[in-house]
Design a protein around this motif. Structure first.
Motif, short mmCIF file in Angstrom:
data_model
loop_
_atom_site.label_atom_id
_atom_site.label_comp_id
_atom_site.label_asym_id
_atom_site.label_seq_id
_atom_site.Cartn_x
_atom_site.Cartn_y
_atom_site.Cartn_z
N THR A 8 -24.65 38.01 14.56
CA THR A 8 -25.32 38.58 15.73
C THR A 8 -26.79 38.22 15.74
OG1 THR A 8 -23.75 40.42 15.75
CG2 THR A 8 -25.79 40.71 17.01
N PHE A 9 -27.46 38.31 14.59
CA PHE A 9 -28.87 37.94 14.49
C PHE A 9 -29.06 36.50 14.96
CE2 PHE A 9 -32.85 36.63 12.81
CZ PHE A 9 -33.61 37.76 12.53
N ASP A 10 -28.23 35.60 14.49
CA ASP A 10 -28.37 34.18 14.82
C ASP A 10 -28.06 33.89 16.29
OD1 ASP A 10 -28.99 33.86 12.16
OD2 ASP A 10 -27.08 32.93 11.62
N ALA A 11 -27.14 34.65 16.88
CA ALA A 11 -26.73 34.39 18.27
C ALA A 11 -27.61 35.11 19.28
CB ALA A 11 -25.27 34.81 18.47
N ASN A 12 -27.93 36.40 19.02
CA ASN A 12 -28.69 37.18 19.99
C ASN A 12 -29.20 38.46 19.32
OD1 ASN A 12 -29.78 38.57 22.12
ND2 ASN A 12 -28.00 38.33 23.46
N THR A 31 -36.81 40.72 17.82
CA THR A 31 -36.81 39.77 18.95
C THR A 31 -38.18 39.14 19.17
OG1 THR A 31 -37.12 41.57 20.54
CG2 THR A 31 -34.86 40.83 20.14
N SER A 32 -39.22 39.72 18.55
CA SER A 32 -40.56 39.14 18.70
C SER A 32 -40.91 38.15 17.59
CB SER A 32 -41.61 40.25 18.73
OG SER A 32 -41.77 40.83 17.44
N LEU A 33 -40.00 37.93 16.67
CA LEU A 33 -40.28 36.96 15.60
C LEU A 33 -40.56 35.59 16.23
CD1 LEU A 33 -37.58 38.06 13.00
CD2 LEU A 33 -40.04 38.49 12.93
N ASN A 44 -28.91 42.23 20.42
CA ASN A 44 -27.66 42.99 20.32
C ASN A 44 -27.53 43.76 19.00
OD1 ASN A 44 -26.78 42.20 22.83
ND2 ASN A 44 -25.66 40.44 22.07
N LEU A 45 -28.57 43.79 18.19
CA LEU A 45 -28.49 44.48 16.90
C LEU A 45 -28.80 45.98 16.99
CD1 LEU A 45 -30.22 41.83 14.62
CD2 LEU A 45 -27.79 42.44 14.66
N PRO A 76 -34.90 51.06 18.85
CA PRO A 76 -35.56 50.22 19.86
C PRO A 76 -36.74 49.43 19.29
CG PRO A 76 -35.26 52.45 20.72
CD PRO A 76 -34.90 52.48 19.27
N ASN A 77 -37.51 50.07 18.42
CA ASN A 77 -38.67 49.39 17.83
C ASN A 77 -38.25 48.30 16.85
OD1 ASN A 77 -40.45 51.05 19.26
ND2 ASN A 77 -40.38 52.61 17.67
#
Length: 115
Positions: free
Chosen positions: A17-21, A53-55, A24-25, A46-47
């Motif tokens: 999931t991390f690698d795809a999107n 997602t900001s990496l 969605n975690l 949420p944080n």
């Protein structure tokens, strides 16, 4: 509950999931979850998702090399340790990564990621 089965299922789901999107975690975390990343503490689902997602990379591929786990706490939790390589798009050399993920059992016996 088999800690090894929990660890294997989590690792497969989390890193694919991390690698795809990464967005969605969120359903894997609780409001009380905390992620510590390079000294920065981030609390709440949420944080944590916002941080992930900001990496500063969009595409990556995890190659897990080690998954160790053990029962944790009297309530039936599990502690999972993962290490491996992280290949970023456009980079020739992979980065090393490691992650500890604690799971707490709630009152129904369901394991919840407490990271």
């Amino acid at each position: 509950m088999d800690p090894d089965a929990v660890a294997k299922a989590f690792v497969e789901h989390y890193y694919s999931t991390f690698d795809a999107n990464r967005s969605n975690l969120g359903n894997l975390y609780q409001d009380s979850s905390m992620l510590t990343f390079e000294g920065q503490k981030v609390a709440g689902a949420p944080n944590i998702v916002a941080k992930l997602t900001s990496l500063p990379f969009q595409q990556c591929q995890h190659a897990v090399t080690t998954v160790d786990c053990q029962p944790s706490g009297a309530a039936g939790g599990v502690l999972v340790f993962v290490s491996g390589n992280l290949q970023l798009a456009g980079e020739h050399h992979a980065l090393k990564f490691s992650q500890d993920v604690p799971f707490d059992a709630n009152t129904t016996g369901k394991l919840l990621c407490a990271e």
